[in-house]
Write a protein that holds these residues in place. Structure first.
Motif, PDB file in Angstrom:
ATOM      1  N   LYS A 273       0.852  -1.192   0.000  1.00 27.88           N
ATOM      2  CA  LYS A 273       0.000   0.000   0.000  1.00 27.88           C
ATOM      3  C   LYS A 273       0.884   1.237   0.000  1.00 27.88           C
ATOM      4  O   LYS A 273       1.833   1.333   0.772  1.00 27.88           O
ATOM      5  CB  LYS A 273      -0.897   0.016   1.246  1.00 27.88           C
ATOM      6  CG  LYS A 273      -1.894  -1.127   1.325  1.00 27.88           C
ATOM      7  CD  LYS A 273      -2.652  -1.119   2.656  1.00 27.88           C
ATOM      8  CE  LYS A 273      -3.488   0.116   2.825  1.00 27.88           C
ATOM      9  NZ  LYS A 273      -4.216   0.140   4.114  1.00 27.88           N
ATOM     10  N   LYS A 274       0.557   2.192  -0.887  1.00 27.95           N
ATOM     11  CA  LYS A 274       1.351   3.413  -0.959  1.00 27.95           C
ATOM     12  C   LYS A 274       0.454   4.639  -1.050  1.00 27.95           C
ATOM     13  O   LYS A 274      -0.464   4.684  -1.864  1.00 27.95           O
ATOM     14  CB  LYS A 274       2.270   3.383  -2.187  1.00 27.95           C
ATOM     15  CG  LYS A 274       3.530   2.565  -1.996  1.00 27.95           C
ATOM     16  CD  LYS A 274       4.499   2.819  -3.134  1.00 27.95           C
ATOM     17  CE  LYS A 274       5.822   2.104  -2.903  1.00 27.95           C
ATOM     18  NZ  LYS A 274       6.794   2.413  -3.988  1.00 27.95           N
ATOM     19  N   GLU A 275       0.762   5.640  -0.210  1.00 27.90           N
ATOM     20  CA  GLU A 275       0.105   6.934  -0.318  1.00 27.90           C
ATOM     21  C   GLU A 275       0.912   7.811  -1.275  1.00 27.90           C
ATOM     22  O   GLU A 275       2.145   7.775  -1.267  1.00 27.90           O
ATOM     23  CB  GLU A 275       0.027   7.615   1.051  1.00 27.90           C
ATOM     24  CG  GLU A 275      -0.863   6.889   2.043  1.00 27.90           C
ATOM     25  CD  GLU A 275      -1.033   7.686   3.324  1.00 27.90           C
ATOM     26  OE1 GLU A 275      -0.960   8.942   3.259  1.00 27.90           O
ATOM     27  OE2 GLU A 275      -1.236   7.067   4.376  1.00 27.90           O
ATOM     28  N   ASN A 276       0.205   8.583  -2.086  1.00 29.19           N
ATOM     29  CA  ASN A 276       0.849   9.477  -3.055  1.00 29.19           C
ATOM     30  C   ASN A 276       2.015   8.770  -3.763  1.00 29.19           C
ATOM     31  O   ASN A 276       3.177   9.180  -3.653  1.00 29.19           O
ATOM     32  CB  ASN A 276       1.345  10.750  -2.351  1.00 29.19           C
ATOM     33  CG  ASN A 276       0.218  11.502  -1.693  1.00 29.19           C
ATOM     34  OD1 ASN A 276      -0.839  11.697  -2.289  1.00 29.19           O
ATOM     35  ND2 ASN A 276       0.429  11.908  -0.450  1.00 29.19           N
ATOM     36  N   PRO A 277       1.697   7.703  -4.483  1.00 32.21           N
ATOM     37  CA  PRO A 277       2.759   6.873  -5.056  1.00 32.21           C
ATOM     38  C   PRO A 277       3.441   7.528  -6.257  1.00 32.21           C
ATOM     39  O   PRO A 277       2.845   8.335  -6.969  1.00 32.21           O
ATOM     40  CB  PRO A 277       2.001   5.624  -5.506  1.00 32.21           C
ATOM     41  CG  PRO A 277       0.635   6.141  -5.838  1.00 32.21           C
ATOM     42  CD  PRO A 277       0.357   7.221  -4.825  1.00 32.21           C
ATOM     43  N   GLU A 278       4.690   7.185  -6.479  1.00 29.61           N
ATOM     44  CA  GLU A 278       5.342   7.509  -7.738  1.00 29.61           C
ATOM     45  C   GLU A 278       4.998   6.392  -8.724  1.00 29.61           C
ATOM     46  O   GLU A 278       4.681   5.272  -8.321  1.00 29.61           O
ATOM     47  CB  GLU A 278       6.854   7.603  -7.555  1.00 29.61           C
ATOM     48  CG  GLU A 278       7.480   6.297  -7.081  1.00 29.61           C
ATOM     49  CD  GLU A 278       8.978   6.404  -6.849  1.00 29.61           C
ATOM     50  OE1 GLU A 278       9.630   5.353  -6.748  1.00 29.61           O
ATOM     51  OE2 GLU A 278       9.500   7.535  -6.762  1.00 29.61           O
ATOM     52  N   TRP A 279       5.058   6.709  -9.996  1.00 32.65           N
ATOM     53  CA  TRP A 279       4.743   5.703 -11.015  1.00 32.65           C
ATOM     54  C   TRP A 279       6.018   5.325 -11.757  1.00 32.65           C
ATOM     55  O   TRP A 279       6.599   6.149 -12.478  1.00 32.65           O
ATOM     56  CB  TRP A 279       3.707   6.246 -12.004  1.00 32.65           C
ATOM     57  CG  TRP A 279       3.302   5.246 -13.057  1.00 32.65           C
ATOM     58  CD1 TRP A 279       3.112   3.912 -12.898  1.00 32.65           C
ATOM     59  CD2 TRP A 279       3.014   5.529 -14.436  1.00 32.65           C
ATOM     60  NE1 TRP A 279       2.720   3.314 -14.081  1.00 32.65           N
ATOM     61  CE2 TRP A 279       2.653   4.295 -15.053  1.00 32.65           C
ATOM     62  CE3 TRP A 279       3.011   6.688 -15.215  1.00 32.65           C
ATOM     63  CZ2 TRP A 279       2.306   4.196 -16.393  1.00 32.65           C
ATOM     64  CZ3 TRP A 279       2.666   6.596 -16.543  1.00 32.65           C
ATOM     65  CH2 TRP A 279       2.317   5.361 -17.140  1.00 32.65           C
TER      66      TRP A 279
ATOM     67  N   PRO B  23       4.978  11.759  -7.560  1.00 31.04           N
ATOM     68  CA  PRO B  23       3.633  12.041  -7.046  1.00 31.04           C
ATOM     69  C   PRO B  23       3.177  13.441  -7.454  1.00 31.04           C
ATOM     70  O   PRO B  23       3.996  14.339  -7.640  1.00 31.04           O
ATOM     71  CB  PRO B  23       3.809  11.944  -5.525  1.00 31.04           C
ATOM     72  CG  PRO B  23       5.034  11.122  -5.330  1.00 31.04           C
ATOM     73  CD  PRO B  23       5.937  11.436  -6.492  1.00 31.04           C
ATOM     74  N   GLY B  24       1.873  13.601  -7.591  1.00 30.20           N
ATOM     75  CA  GLY B  24       1.344  14.906  -7.960  1.00 30.20           C
ATOM     76  C   GLY B  24       0.115  14.784  -8.834  1.00 30.20           C
ATOM     77  O   GLY B  24      -0.326  13.674  -9.154  1.00 30.20           O
ATOM     78  N   PRO B  25      -0.439  15.914  -9.261  1.00 33.03           N
ATOM     79  CA  PRO B  25      -1.706  15.906 -10.012  1.00 33.03           C
ATOM     80  C   PRO B  25      -1.612  15.247 -11.381  1.00 33.03           C
ATOM     81  O   PRO B  25      -2.642  14.886 -11.948  1.00 33.03           O
ATOM     82  CB  PRO B  25      -2.037  17.397 -10.147  1.00 33.03           C
ATOM     83  CG  PRO B  25      -0.732  18.108  -9.953  1.00 33.03           C
ATOM     84  CD  PRO B  25       0.049  17.276  -9.001  1.00 33.03           C
ATOM     85  N   ASN B  26      -0.416  15.089 -11.933  1.00 31.99           N
ATOM     86  CA  ASN B  26      -0.270  14.460 -13.250  1.00 31.99           C
ATOM     87  C   ASN B  26       0.119  12.986 -13.173  1.00 31.99           C
ATOM     88  O   ASN B  26       0.393  12.363 -14.194  1.00 31.99           O
ATOM     89  CB  ASN B  26       0.776  15.229 -14.072  1.00 31.99           C
ATOM     90  CG  ASN B  26       0.353  16.658 -14.351  1.00 31.99           C
ATOM     91  OD1 ASN B  26      -0.816  16.915 -14.650  1.00 31.99           O
ATOM     92  ND2 ASN B  26       1.286  17.590 -14.244  1.00 31.99           N
ATOM     93  N   ASN B  27       0.142  12.457 -11.967  1.00 34.67           N
ATOM     94  CA  ASN B  27       0.504  11.044 -11.809  1.00 34.67           C
ATOM     95  C   ASN B  27      -0.705  10.161 -12.104  1.00 34.67           C
ATOM     96  O   ASN B  27      -1.742  10.297 -11.445  1.00 34.67           O
ATOM     97  CB  ASN B  27       0.998  10.789 -10.378  1.00 34.67           C
ATOM     98  CG  ASN B  27       1.596   9.403 -10.215  1.00 34.67           C
ATOM     99  OD1 ASN B  27       1.014   8.408 -10.621  1.00 34.67           O
ATOM    100  ND2 ASN B  27       2.771   9.349  -9.603  1.00 34.67           N
ATOM    101  N   PRO B  28      -0.602   9.250 -13.086  1.00 28.52           N
ATOM    102  CA  PRO B  28      -1.750   8.400 -13.454  1.00 28.52           C
ATOM    103  C   PRO B  28      -2.244   7.492 -12.333  1.00 28.52           C
ATOM    104  O   PRO B  28      -3.362   6.971 -12.419  1.00 28.52           O
ATOM    105  CB  PRO B  28      -1.206   7.568 -14.620  1.00 28.52           C
ATOM    106  CG  PRO B  28      -0.074   8.345 -15.172  1.00 28.52           C
ATOM    107  CD  PRO B  28       0.541   9.033 -13.988  1.00 28.52           C
TER     108      PRO B  28
ATOM    109  N   GLY C 126      -5.800   5.110  -7.749  1.00 29.63           N
ATOM    110  CA  GLY C 126      -6.594   6.273  -8.126  1.00 29.63           C
ATOM    111  C   GLY C 126      -6.265   6.700  -9.545  1.00 29.63           C
ATOM    112  O   GLY C 126      -5.737   5.920 -10.342  1.00 29.63           O
ATOM    113  N   THR C 127      -6.565   7.948  -9.870  1.00 36.73           N
ATOM    114  CA  THR C 127      -6.338   8.391 -11.242  1.00 36.73           C
ATOM    115  C   THR C 127      -6.144   9.904 -11.303  1.00 36.73           C
ATOM    116  O   THR C 127      -6.666  10.643 -10.451  1.00 36.73           O
ATOM    117  CB  THR C 127      -7.520   7.998 -12.151  1.00 36.73           C
ATOM    118  OG1 THR C 127      -7.256   8.404 -13.487  1.00 36.73           O
ATOM    119  CG2 THR C 127      -8.812   8.634 -11.680  1.00 36.73           C
ATOM    120  N   SER C 128      -5.405  10.342 -12.303  1.00 37.84           N
ATOM    121  CA  SER C 128      -5.276  11.777 -12.573  1.00 37.84           C
ATOM    122  C   SER C 128      -6.190  12.195 -13.720  1.00 37.84           C
ATOM    123  O   SER C 128      -6.259  13.375 -14.061  1.00 37.84           O
ATOM    124  CB  SER C 128      -3.821  12.105 -12.946  1.00 37.84           C
ATOM    125  OG  SER C 128      -3.431  11.383 -14.113  1.00 37.84           O
TER     126      SER C 128
END
Length: 423
Positions: free
Chosen positions: A280-286, A305-310, A327-329
């Motif tokens: 489980k990861k919060e605000n994950p990097e892709w 992480p951020g608003p453009n992370n899919p 989740g999704t951006s």
């Protein structure tokens, strides 16, 4: 002599009574055969798109039939849709007034309201629309369900994404949503925590990109869990309906948390099988998979992480695979086939799920295009049927003592998809 006369009179009376009964029974049988003919022919013609002739036979059926409620409801739905498509405003309005206060099921009343309301909105018949709305509010004004749960579960919305478990494995109640401005089905889906496809298949005659202010949309919330003998504490995802279910015991009572999901495309399908939440990861990097970078070389090796992370704001890994529940951006895609195989959720939903799902939780992913389960009644739920599926449904229902015409399966595959139907 008096005794003989009395016996004769009694015999004559009994004979006359029996003859009248036999005649009445014979008339009923003839009428039943006629109404069955009208019923099947109406369904066949409707499925072929011959709406005017379907209407003629449907109207004859309703005129003759006074004993079979299910078939009556089938014909009422058939007539509602046909009048709507033929723009027969008066006939649809009269049908609505005749049956909205009757003993037919709530589902048919919901559909009858949707088609009557929407045709009158489209045709700008405001006087009739006012009468339709007044009747609707009198009988079926939606009541808001007050949240009763505490703690982390108080963040869920009863009747929308958390449901009391009813008999067997049934949850939810179907409702309608009335657009407060011109909208698309994608916008409505996001507003009410539904997926695009599940709204589209349950509203087959609504233009998904041109919903006018005042038009009604049927909301299919009554569902069957993907498994009859499900386990509490296991996450279930059915790819065909693009929906997640999480049955739990909360404060000693059975509930089901349910969310729409986006899934893999036909070329990059989501996996089917048993998995578990391994990470489980919060605000994950892709970390962009090699296969995706080959498709789009402009992508970097890692998206921070951020608003453009899919992956959106939360991610949960399924077992030892590369597949994630995340989740999704994107502003769209929930309830659609859009991903490279991962299970995609609205950000607000994935946060709520993330906070109550522990590492090690079992996740069962299935791909059922229909469900048939027996609770108090036999229930059928359809999403997308192949020819083989239709044959399988008829055989499974026959095994359970339910005999229906193939025309009805074709009809339901158009008009009753996306929610459980009692048979």
């Amino acid at each position: 002599m008096g005794v003989i006369l009395a016996v004769f009179l009694i015999f004559s009376y009994a004979y006359s009574y029996d003859l009248d009964s036999l005649l009445d029974e014979a008339i009923r049988e003839v009428e039943s055969e006629k109404s069955e003919k009208y019923y099947n022919l109406a369904l066949k013609l409707f499925n072929e798109g011959v709406y005017k002739l379907a209407v003629k036979n449907g109207e004859l059926f309703i005129e003759k039939n006074n004993f079979d409620r299910r078939k009556l409801e089938d014909m009422l739905l058939l007539l509602s849709v046909s009048y709507y498509k033929l723009k027969e405003t008066k006939k649809l309005f009269d049908l609505y007034l005749r049956f909205i206060g009757s003993g037919i099921s709530k589902d048919i009343k919901l559909k009858l309201f949707v088609y009557t309301n929407n045709l009158l909105v489209r045709e700008k018949e405001w006087k009739r629309l006012k009468i339709v709305r007044k009747k609707w509010h009198r009988y079926f004004k939606n009541k808001k369900i007050r949240p009763k749960l505490k703690g982390v579960y108080s963040r869920f919305e009863p009747g929308i994404n958390i449901f009391s478990l009813k008999e067997g494995n049934i949850i939810g109640d179907n409702t309608v949503y009335i657009a407060d401005k011109n909208l698309t089905l994608i916008e409505i889906a996001k507003k009410i925590d539904m997926g695009y496809d599940e709204l589209k298949i349950s509203n087959p005659h609504i233009d998904p990109f041109d919903i006018l202010k005042g038009e009604a949309v049927f909301i299919p919330r009554r569902r069957l869990l993907p498994e009859q003998n499900f386990e509490f504490g296991t996450v279930y995802i059915n790819l065909s309906e693009k929906r997640l279910y999480y049955p739990l015991i909360i404060e000693g009572e059975p509930y089901v948390i349910s969310f729409p999901v986006g899934i893999g495309t036909d070329n990059t399908k989501s996996p089917v099988g048993e998995f578990f939440i391994s990470q489980k990861k919060e605000n994950p990097e892709w970390i962009v998979p090699k296969s995706i970078r080959e498709e789009d070389p402009s992508l970097p090796p890692v998206v921070p992480p951020g608003p453009n992370n899919p992956l959106g704001v939360r991610a949960m890994r399924l077992g030892n695979t590369e597949y994630l529940l995340h989740g999704t951006s994107k502003r769209f895609g929930i309830g659609m086939k859009v991903s490279h195989g991962c299970i995609r959720m609205y950000n607000r939903d994935v946060v709520r799920l993330f906070d109550i799902v522990n590492k090690g939780t079992k996740v069962v992913i299935t791909d059922k295009r229909f469900k048939i389960f027996k609770n108090r009644y036999i229930y059928l739920e359809i999403f997308e049927l192949s020819v083989k599926d239709k044959i399988d449904i008829l055989n499974l229902l026959k095994e359970r003592g339910v005999k229906i015409t193939p025309y009805l399966i074709d009809f339901y595959n158009i008009e009753k998809r996306g929610y459980s139907i009692p048979l």
